[in-house]
Enzyme design. Structure first.
Site, short mmCIF file in Angstrom:
data_model
loop_
_atom_site.label_atom_id
_atom_site.label_comp_id
_atom_site.label_asym_id
_atom_site.label_seq_id
_atom_site.Cartn_x
_atom_site.Cartn_y
_atom_site.Cartn_z
N GLU A 175 56.40 -43.65 46.99
CA GLU A 175 57.18 -44.89 46.97
C GLU A 175 57.75 -45.23 45.59
O GLU A 175 57.59 -46.35 45.10
CB GLU A 175 56.31 -46.05 47.49
CG GLU A 175 55.83 -45.79 48.92
CD GLU A 175 54.81 -46.81 49.41
OE1 GLU A 175 54.61 -47.83 48.74
OE2 GLU A 175 54.22 -46.58 50.47
N GLU A 280 53.05 -40.71 57.91
CA GLU A 280 52.20 -41.89 58.16
C GLU A 280 52.63 -42.60 59.44
O GLU A 280 52.74 -43.82 59.50
CB GLU A 280 52.29 -42.87 56.97
CG GLU A 280 51.93 -42.26 55.63
CD GLU A 280 51.89 -43.26 54.48
OE1 GLU A 280 51.92 -44.47 54.74
OE2 GLU A 280 51.83 -42.80 53.33
O1 G3I Z 1 36.65 -50.61 51.09
C1 G3I Z 1 36.87 -51.93 50.59
C2 G3I Z 1 35.74 -52.81 50.97
O2 G3I Z 1 34.58 -52.36 50.31
C3 G3I Z 1 36.06 -54.26 50.57
O3 G3I Z 1 35.06 -55.10 51.01
C4 G3I Z 1 37.40 -54.69 51.19
C5 G3I Z 1 37.79 -56.09 50.76
O4 G3I Z 1 39.19 -56.28 50.90
O5 G3I Z 1 38.37 -53.79 50.77
C6 G3I Z 1 38.14 -52.46 51.17
O6 G3I Z 1 39.18 -51.67 50.69
C7 G3I Z 1 40.41 -51.80 51.32
C8 G3I Z 1 40.81 -50.43 51.86
O7 G3I Z 1 42.13 -50.50 52.39
C9 G3I Z 1 39.87 -49.90 52.94
O8 G3I Z 1 39.98 -50.63 54.10
C10 G3I Z 1 41.43 -52.26 50.31
O9 G3I Z 1 41.13 -53.59 49.91
C11 G3I Z 1 42.82 -52.21 50.88
O10 G3I Z 1 43.77 -52.48 49.86
C12 G3I Z 1 43.09 -50.82 51.43
O11 G3I Z 1 44.37 -50.84 52.02
C13 G3I Z 1 44.99 -49.59 52.16
C14 G3I Z 1 46.37 -49.67 51.51
O12 G3I Z 1 47.09 -48.47 51.75
C15 G3I Z 1 46.27 -49.85 50.00
O13 G3I Z 1 45.68 -48.75 49.38
C16 G3I Z 1 45.11 -49.27 53.64
O14 G3I Z 1 43.82 -49.03 54.17
C17 G3I Z 1 45.97 -48.02 53.84
O15 G3I Z 1 46.22 -47.84 55.21
C18 G3I Z 1 47.31 -48.22 53.12
O16 G3I Z 1 48.04 -47.03 53.27
C19 G3I Z 1 49.36 -47.05 52.75
C20 G3I Z 1 49.65 -45.66 52.21
O17 G3I Z 1 48.67 -45.29 51.29
C21 G3I Z 1 51.06 -45.59 51.59
N1 G3I Z 1 52.06 -46.02 52.53
C22 G3I Z 1 51.83 -47.32 53.15
C23 G3I Z 1 50.44 -47.36 53.81
C24 G3I Z 1 50.21 -48.69 54.51
O18 G3I Z 1 50.18 -49.75 53.60
#
Ligand code: G3I
Length: 367
Positions: A175, A280
């Site tokens: 991105e 994705e």
């Molecule tokens: O694991 C922690 C947990 O310990 C904590 O209690 C909780 C509190 O918010 O957060 C958890 O982590 C989260 C993680 O997902 C696991 O569920 C993060 O906050 C959250 O930011 C993270 O979001 C991910 C996001 O990318 C940001 O990295 C999404 O799962 C993931 O599906 C998303 O994927 C992205 C691709 O990498 C790039 N393209 C877009 C796509 C969708 O946004």
């Protein structure tokens, strides 16, 4: 008379030894392996119980959630049965791996790699550099341009080097473009300049010259400017021999996305000649975020159609450009689109791991 008898013997001996030789060389021919287990005609990835026979036209994969992988037997068995490629949803992002300069958290990424190796599943690394996954120690880092290059170099060498030979491809850069086609602001752009993009690919190539290097982004199905900018970026990198092998089209779409725009996104990216990864994929049903919406047959049919036409558009590419088709998750409630208050149903499996209509849309797209 005696000579005649002797020559008869000689001819007989010669014939016999040739026969023996022929039998011997037949013995050394590798036998055709007998299939072990059955191939399920109703799965998108057709593999037998050895995991070795795969007759799908291209790999299918899913983004893997590490905690579910560790805790759920049915999740594991579904992934093993249904996919021959996987992408770590979060555990290989910089924010998760990089704890400080020279300090790394590998456990979850190692776990995922071990799972993939044990089950003969390809791993697509996600992602080395993403503006949205920059750890605080890097955001707060102060130093010269060379210092910034050094931390980028150290990080990429450490990660790509650790998984050299175990990961087949990486989303090197994620991105980096805005929807209007301009370059997105990020710490690397601010402190190194636009040359940071070349460096990401060069460092990754330095760490593992055999790994395939991708650029990954979303939105080329709705933004013409971004679609053009992406192809220009690739052409520019190629003109300067910066190593790049593929484009990841994230393809987070919804049930109302016009089919023609999906097809255009795929065929335009393919004009670069690079490998294409639908990286994705999901189809948002509740994109209006209605807390009370329920999934019904009309919505399921609309979703199935998007699964089918996207699969078909991808299948229509030349075989050498079809790197794979990856869903951003396995079952609905685990998707990044589903929340506790707003439900969604974007994925091919429901919450009991049953195949949805969407799944059969993929099979139809492959016909
Ligand atoms: O694991 C922690 C947990 O310990 C904590 O209690 C909780 C509190 O918010 O957060 C958890 O982590 C989260 C993680 O997902 C696991 O569920 C993060 O906050 C959250 O930011 C993270 O979001 C991910 C996001 O990318 C940001 O990295 C999404 O799962 C993931 O599906 C998303 O994927 C992205 C691709 O990498 C790039 N393209 C877009 C796509 C969708 O946004």
């Amino acid at each position: 008379m005696k000579i005649q008898k002797l020559s008869k013997h000689f001819v007989f001996l010669l014939f016999f030894s040739c026969l023996l030789q022929a039998c011997k060389s037949e013995e050394t021919v590798t036998p055709i392996p007998k299939p072990i287990g059955t191939i399920n005609p109703d799965t998108i990835v057709k593999k037998d119980s050895t995991g070795l026979r795969n007759v799908s036209p291209f790999p299918f994969g899913a983004a893997i959630n590490i905690s579910t992988l560790k805790s759920s037997t049915i999740y594991r068995s579904t992934v093993i049965r249904e996919f021959n490629s996987l992408t770590p949803e979060n555990v290989m992002k910089m924010k998760n791996i990089s704890l400080g300069r020279g300090q790394y958290f590998w456990d979850d990424a190692d776990y995922l790699i071990a799972f993939a190796q044990a089950n003969k599943i390809r791993v697509h690394g996600h992602t080395l550099v993403w503006y949205n996954s920059t750890p605080a120690w890097i955001t707060n880092f102060t130093g010269t341009t060379d210092d910034w290059k050094a931390i980028l170099h150290e990080y990429i060498l450490a990660v790509v080097g650790r998984y050299k030979g175990k990961i087949q491809s990486w989303d090197v850069l994620n991105e980096a473009l805005n929807d209007d086609g301009t370059f997105r602001d990020c710490v690397w752009l601010q402190h190194i300049g636009i040359g940071y993009i070349d460096l990401c690919y060069q460092y990754a190539h330095e760490a593992d010259p055999n790994v395939l290097l991708f650029y990954n982004d979303y939105g080329t199905e709705y933004s013409t400017a971004k679609r053009t900018a992406l192809n220009n970026l690739v052409a520019d990198l190629k003109s300067r021999n910066v190593p790049i092998d593929g484009i990841g089209l994230q393809m987070h779409i919804n049930i109302n996305r016009p089919n023609s725009t999906i097809q255009t996104a795929i065929t335009t990216a393919a004009q670069t000649g690079l490998k294409i990864h639908i990286s994705e994929f999901d189809v948002d049903v509740n994109y209006q975020k209605l807390a009370t919406l329920t999934y019904n047959t009309t919505l399921a049919a609309a979703q199935k159609d998007k699964y089918k036409i996207t699969t078909k558009a991808f299948f229509d590419l030349p075989a050498s450009q079809r790197y794979g088709f990856t869903f951003w998750g396995v079952y609905d409630s685990q998707s990044w689109l589903s929340t506790a208050t707003v439900p969604d149903w974007p994925l091919p499996f429901d919450n009991d791991f049953n195949k949805k209509d969407a799944y059969y849309g993929i099979l139809e797209g492959l016909k």
